[in-house]
Design a protein around this motif. Structure first.
Motif, PDB file in Angstrom:
ATOM      1  N   ASN A   1      10.992 -25.984 -20.184  1.00 27.68           N
ATOM      2  CA  ASN A   1      10.430 -26.062 -21.528  1.00 27.68           C
ATOM      3  C   ASN A   1       8.940 -25.753 -21.565  1.00 27.68           C
ATOM      4  OD1 ASN A   1       9.803 -28.383 -20.148  1.00 27.68           O
ATOM      5  ND2 ASN A   1      10.057 -29.757 -21.916  1.00 27.68           N
ATOM      6  N   CYS A   2       8.419 -25.162 -20.484  1.00 27.27           N
ATOM      7  CA  CYS A   2       7.018 -24.756 -20.415  1.00 27.27           C
ATOM      8  C   CYS A   2       6.918 -23.261 -20.144  1.00 27.27           C
ATOM      9  CB  CYS A   2       6.275 -25.495 -19.304  1.00 27.27           C
ATOM     10  SG  CYS A   2       6.193 -27.286 -19.520  1.00 27.27           S
ATOM     11  N   VAL A   3       6.072 -22.567 -20.860  1.00 25.40           N
ATOM     12  CA  VAL A   3       5.768 -21.179 -20.516  1.00 25.40           C
ATOM     13  C   VAL A   3       4.987 -21.201 -19.210  1.00 25.40           C
ATOM     14  CG1 VAL A   3       4.495 -19.119 -21.203  1.00 25.40           C
ATOM     15  CG2 VAL A   3       5.787 -20.412 -22.910  1.00 25.40           C
ATOM     16  N   ALA A   4       5.477 -20.471 -18.215  1.00 29.03           N
ATOM     17  CA  ALA A   4       4.938 -20.569 -16.854  1.00 29.03           C
ATOM     18  C   ALA A   4       3.498 -20.083 -16.763  1.00 29.03           C
ATOM     19  CB  ALA A   4       5.811 -19.767 -15.900  1.00 29.03           C
ATOM     20  N   ARG A   5       2.683 -20.882 -16.111  1.00 29.29           N
ATOM     21  CA  ARG A   5       1.272 -20.537 -15.910  1.00 29.29           C
ATOM     22  C   ARG A   5       1.062 -19.700 -14.655  1.00 29.29           C
ATOM     23  NH1 ARG A   5      -3.213 -22.332 -13.302  1.00 29.29           N
ATOM     24  NH2 ARG A   5      -2.037 -23.939 -12.202  1.00 29.29           N
ATOM     25  N   GLU A   6       1.972 -19.832 -13.652  1.00 25.04           N
ATOM     26  CA  GLU A   6       1.759 -19.134 -12.377  1.00 25.04           C
ATOM     27  C   GLU A   6       3.080 -18.673 -11.787  1.00 25.04           C
ATOM     28  OE1 GLU A   6      -1.410 -20.088  -9.217  1.00 25.04           O
ATOM     29  OE2 GLU A   6       0.387 -21.096  -8.438  1.00 25.04           O
ATOM     30  N   CYS A   7       3.063 -17.527 -11.146  1.00 23.28           N
ATOM     31  CA  CYS A   7       4.221 -17.002 -10.435  1.00 23.28           C
ATOM     32  C   CYS A   7       3.706 -16.247  -9.213  1.00 23.28           C
ATOM     33  CB  CYS A   7       5.020 -16.062 -11.340  1.00 23.28           C
ATOM     34  SG  CYS A   7       6.573 -15.469 -10.604  1.00 23.28           S
ATOM     35  N   THR A   8       4.327 -16.482  -8.073  1.00 20.43           N
ATOM     36  CA  THR A   8       3.905 -15.810  -6.844  1.00 20.43           C
ATOM     37  C   THR A   8       5.077 -15.040  -6.248  1.00 20.43           C
ATOM     38  OG1 THR A   8       4.417 -17.750  -5.496  1.00 20.43           O
ATOM     39  CG2 THR A   8       2.157 -17.541  -6.321  1.00 20.43           C
ATOM     40  N   GLY A   9       4.753 -14.079  -5.420  1.00 20.83           N
ATOM     41  CA  GLY A   9       5.791 -13.280  -4.784  1.00 20.83           C
ATOM     42  C   GLY A   9       5.294 -12.666  -3.489  1.00 20.83           C
ATOM     43  N   GLU A  10       6.217 -12.070  -2.754  1.00 20.20           N
ATOM     44  CA  GLU A  10       5.887 -11.367  -1.514  1.00 20.20           C
ATOM     45  C   GLU A  10       6.586 -10.020  -1.524  1.00 20.20           C
ATOM     46  OE1 GLU A  10       6.208 -13.665   2.168  1.00 20.20           O
ATOM     47  OE2 GLU A  10       6.372 -15.458   0.906  1.00 20.20           O
ATOM     48  N   ALA A  11       5.858  -8.994  -1.124  1.00 21.01           N
ATOM     49  CA  ALA A  11       6.400  -7.641  -1.091  1.00 21.01           C
ATOM     50  C   ALA A  11       6.192  -7.030   0.283  1.00 21.01           C
ATOM     51  CB  ALA A  11       5.728  -6.770  -2.151  1.00 21.01           C
ATOM     52  N   LEU A  12       7.036  -6.056   0.598  1.00 18.79           N
ATOM     53  CA  LEU A  12       6.953  -5.329   1.857  1.00 18.79           C
ATOM     54  C   LEU A  12       6.836  -3.841   1.549  1.00 18.79           C
ATOM     55  CD1 LEU A  12       7.358  -5.995   5.012  1.00 18.79           C
ATOM     56  CD2 LEU A  12       9.600  -4.982   4.703  1.00 18.79           C
ATOM     57  N   SER A  13       5.928  -3.182   2.250  1.00 15.68           N
ATOM     58  CA  SER A  13       5.786  -1.730   2.122  1.00 15.68           C
ATOM     59  C   SER A  13       5.928  -1.106   3.495  1.00 15.68           C
ATOM     60  CB  SER A  13       4.432  -1.360   1.521  1.00 15.68           C
ATOM     61  OG  SER A  13       4.317   0.047   1.385  1.00 15.68           O
ATOM     62  N   MET A  14       6.658   0.003   3.572  1.00 17.92           N
ATOM     63  CA  MET A  14       6.843   0.704   4.839  1.00 17.92           C
ATOM     64  C   MET A  14       6.505   2.172   4.660  1.00 17.92           C
ATOM     65  SD  MET A  14      10.254   0.983   7.248  1.00 17.92           S
ATOM     66  CE  MET A  14      11.073   2.109   6.122  1.00 17.92           C
ATOM     67  N   ALA A  15       5.853   2.749   5.677  1.00 20.55           N
ATOM     68  CA  ALA A  15       5.466   4.152   5.613  1.00 20.55           C
ATOM     69  C   ALA A  15       5.573   4.778   6.993  1.00 20.55           C
ATOM     70  CB  ALA A  15       4.042   4.290   5.077  1.00 20.55           C
ATOM     71  N   LYS A  16       5.771   6.083   7.037  1.00 28.50           N
ATOM     72  CA  LYS A  16       5.970   6.771   8.310  1.00 28.50           C
ATOM     73  C   LYS A  16       4.669   7.132   9.010  1.00 28.50           C
ATOM     74  CE  LYS A  16      10.495   8.616   7.042  1.00 28.50           C
ATOM     75  NZ  LYS A  16      11.346   9.810   6.865  1.00 28.50           N
ATOM     76  N   THR A  17       3.552   7.049   8.294  1.00 29.83           N
ATOM     77  CA  THR A  17       2.247   7.280   8.910  1.00 29.83           C
ATOM     78  C   THR A  17       1.282   6.222   8.413  1.00 29.83           C
ATOM     79  OG1 THR A  17       1.310   8.695   7.177  1.00 29.83           O
ATOM     80  CG2 THR A  17       2.694   9.787   8.852  1.00 29.83           C
ATOM     81  N   GLN A  18       0.193   6.015   9.159  1.00 32.73           N
ATOM     82  CA  GLN A  18      -0.800   5.045   8.732  1.00 32.73           C
ATOM     83  C   GLN A  18      -1.467   5.490   7.438  1.00 32.73           C
ATOM     84  OE1 GLN A  18      -1.192   2.071  10.509  1.00 32.73           O
ATOM     85  NE2 GLN A  18      -2.207   1.492   8.605  1.00 32.73           N
ATOM     86  N   ALA A  19      -1.701   6.794   7.300  1.00 34.04           N
ATOM     87  CA  ALA A  19      -2.313   7.309   6.075  1.00 34.04           C
ATOM     88  C   ALA A  19      -1.431   7.031   4.861  1.00 34.04           C
ATOM     89  CB  ALA A  19      -2.573   8.804   6.208  1.00 34.04           C
ATOM     90  N   ASP A  20      -0.123   7.179   5.042  1.00 34.72           N
ATOM     91  CA  ASP A  20       0.797   6.894   3.940  1.00 34.72           C
ATOM     92  C   ASP A  20       0.794   5.410   3.592  1.00 34.72           C
ATOM     93  OD1 ASP A  20       1.543   9.522   3.615  1.00 34.72           O
ATOM     94  OD2 ASP A  20       3.336   9.369   4.871  1.00 34.72           O
ATOM     95  N   LEU A  21       0.701   4.545   4.611  1.00 35.10           N
ATOM     96  CA  LEU A  21       0.655   3.108   4.330  1.00 35.10           C
ATOM     97  C   LEU A  21      -0.632   2.757   3.598  1.00 35.10           C
ATOM     98  CD1 LEU A  21       2.172   0.419   4.724  1.00 35.10           C
ATOM     99  CD2 LEU A  21       0.741   0.029   6.727  1.00 35.10           C
ATOM    100  N   ASP A  22      -1.738   3.360   4.019  1.00 35.35           N
ATOM    101  CA  ASP A  22      -2.997   3.123   3.317  1.00 35.35           C
ATOM    102  C   ASP A  22      -2.883   3.558   1.853  1.00 35.35           C
ATOM    103  OD1 ASP A  22      -4.040   2.211   5.694  1.00 35.35           O
ATOM    104  OD2 ASP A  22      -5.071   4.083   6.186  1.00 35.35           O
ATOM    105  N   MET A  23      -2.215   4.675   1.615  1.00 35.03           N
ATOM    106  CA  MET A  23      -2.012   5.143   0.242  1.00 35.03           C
ATOM    107  C   MET A  23      -1.138   4.169  -0.543  1.00 35.03           C
ATOM    108  SD  MET A  23      -2.543   7.235  -2.198  1.00 35.03           S
ATOM    109  CE  MET A  23      -3.347   8.634  -1.382  1.00 35.03           C
ATOM    110  N   ALA A  24      -0.090   3.644   0.113  1.00 34.76           N
ATOM    111  CA  ALA A  24       0.790   2.686  -0.555  1.00 34.76           C
ATOM    112  C   ALA A  24       0.013   1.449  -0.993  1.00 34.76           C
ATOM    113  CB  ALA A  24       1.933   2.291   0.382  1.00 34.76           C
ATOM    114  N   ILE A  25      -0.831   0.943  -0.105  1.00 34.47           N
ATOM    115  CA  ILE A  25      -1.630  -0.242  -0.438  1.00 34.47           C
ATOM    116  C   ILE A  25      -2.561   0.064  -1.608  1.00 34.47           C
ATOM    117  CG2 ILE A  25      -3.424  -1.784   0.422  1.00 34.47           C
ATOM    118  CD1 ILE A  25      -2.106  -1.466   3.223  1.00 34.47           C
ATOM    119  N   SER A  26      -3.166   1.248  -1.568  1.00 31.00           N
ATOM    120  CA  SER A  26      -4.052   1.655  -2.657  1.00 31.00           C
ATOM    121  C   SER A  26      -3.296   1.739  -3.982  1.00 31.00           C
ATOM    122  CB  SER A  26      -4.685   3.007  -2.320  1.00 31.00           C
ATOM    123  OG  SER A  26      -5.509   3.459  -3.364  1.00 31.00           O
ATOM    124  N   ARG A  27      -2.087   2.297  -3.941  1.00 29.68           N
ATOM    125  CA  ARG A  27      -1.279   2.402  -5.156  1.00 29.68           C
ATOM    126  C   ARG A  27      -0.911   1.014  -5.690  1.00 29.68           C
ATOM    127  NH1 ARG A  27       1.657   7.343  -5.389  1.00 29.68           N
ATOM    128  NH2 ARG A  27       0.143   9.012  -5.000  1.00 29.68           N
TER     129      ARG A  27
END
Length: 378
Positions: A245-271
């Motif tokens: 009965n309360c509109v939520a003030r906070e929500c947390t989550g965890e995500a995983l990103s995978m990339a075939k090169t370090q440059a691609d992973l850096d781009m994913a994080i930037s995105r």
């Protein structure tokens, strides 16, 4: 008798191994339950003491369980590090839903494939070599860690320091679907997501609030829709709200990103960080909490693979190799340029699910391969 004949004569037995493996699987050890993981560490430590290993218990850090390191030679020569994790993704009492059972040449149980079964065959290989009086080609150290399934946040330094003292790193993570091993892995980032909103009474003043859960849901969809050929995003954990009965003030989550090169992973994080916003009523943030660096295949790793491939041929099976997603602690050692061979564990399927199993005949196959590597590498 030649070394090849001695290795072929090792009395590896599926029934014996299945019987002894059961206690490992029924000792459940989810990463976030330090006491449970420590019980599993004790089982493995006691077995290695009985085998003549010099066992050290390394206290856990940041609330994680202990690690154990066992050495089987007093020589200071750089040797072989066999390394694996004893934590699993399965909560305690998963054995009620995924009980230990044998069926149609398969053996089921939480964590049996990823990766208790693989760790078990390392000890079985060492046990059989010792009983047969076959020396290892180099000193052997076994390192079992406690938090790989959550990105190894408390053990990365230990892993990297230990690996640097050795010539080879062998990792009995599960075999690939084709039975092959891993000679390189993609880069991975774990991200913490946090949404905030404006609380209100959901029944009486709904329009006065802004739900953090809705903010998270909208951003979750945007994040996962960024998946492309260069990188992926997957949100695996969401927690939000306390009262319906309360509109939520906070929500947390965890995500995983995978990339075939370090440059691609850096781009994913930037995105991912383009989704960050903050205003008077709501906000959304993205924080990188752990990464596994790209492990590019090296000449040294390929030379190590050729030894394994030749040994598998002697035993009677083929051993392809590949680059792989799904990070492991091999990312750390491989990124350091260590001669690392991963995926040496058992064949099976269903890891991280309630249908996790090993193929029973892979116990002898992979234990014999591990014994051959330990005896031949020099």
């Amino acid at each position: 008798m030649s070394l090849e004949q001695q290795l072929a004569a090792l009395p590896l037995d599926t029934e014996s191994m299945v019987t002894r493996l059961r206690s490992w699987i029924e000792c459940e050890s989810p990463s976030y339950d330090a006491s449970a993981v420590n019980r599993m560490m004790t089982i493995a430590a006691e077995e290695m003491v009985a085998m003549g290993g010099r066992v050290e218990r390394i206290p856990g850090m940041a609330g994680m369980a202990d690690c154990i390191r066992a050495t089987f030679s007093q020589s200071g020569e750089p040797g072989i590090l066999a390394m694996g994790h004893l934590d699993t993704v399965h909560p305690v009492d998963t054995v009620q839903q995924l009980p230990w059972r044998r069926e149609g040449g398969r053996c089921y149980g939480p964590g049996i494939l990823d990766m208790k079964g693989g760790n078990f065959i390392v000890l079985e290989a060492l046990r059989q070599l010792k009983a047969a009086g076959i020396p290892t080609g180099l000193p052997v150290t076994v390192l079992f860690t406690s938090d790989e399934e959550i990105g190894s946040p408390s053990t990365r330094a230990l892993i990297e320091t230990e690996a640097a003292r050795h010539k080879y790193v062998l990792i009995p993570e599960p075999a690939r679907p084709n039975g092959g091993v891993v000679t390189g892995r993609y880069a991975i980032a774990r991200m913490s997501l946090r949404a905030t909103g404006t609380p209100s009474h959901a029944g009486g003043h709904l329009s006065q609030g802004r739900s953090a859960i809705r903010v998270m849901a909208e951003k979750l969809i945007e994040l996962e829709q960024m998946t492309c050929e260069d990188f992926t995003f997957s949100v695996g954990v969401i927690n939000g709200g306390k009262w319906v009965n309360c509109v939520a003030r906070e929500c947390t989550g965890e995500a995983l990103s995978m990339a075939k090169t370090q440059a691609d992973l850096d781009m994913a994080i930037s995105r991912a960080k383009t989704l960050v916003f903050e205003n008077a009523g709501a906000s959304f943030s993205v924080e990188v909490t752990a990464t596994r660096p790209i492990w590019d295949t090296t000449d040294g790793t390929m030379q190590l693979y050729e030894v394994a491939k030749e040994e598998a041929g002697r035993i009677g099976f083929s051993l392809p190799h590949q680059l792989s997603g799904g990070g492991s602690d091999g990312n750390f050692t491989g990124a350091l340029g260590m001669n690392t061979l991963d995926g040496l564990g058992l064949r099976g399927a269903g890891m991280h699910t309630l249908n996790e199993y090993i193929e029973e005949d892979s116990l002898v196959e992979r234990a014999r391969l591990m014994a051959g590597l330990l005896a031949r590498l020099n």
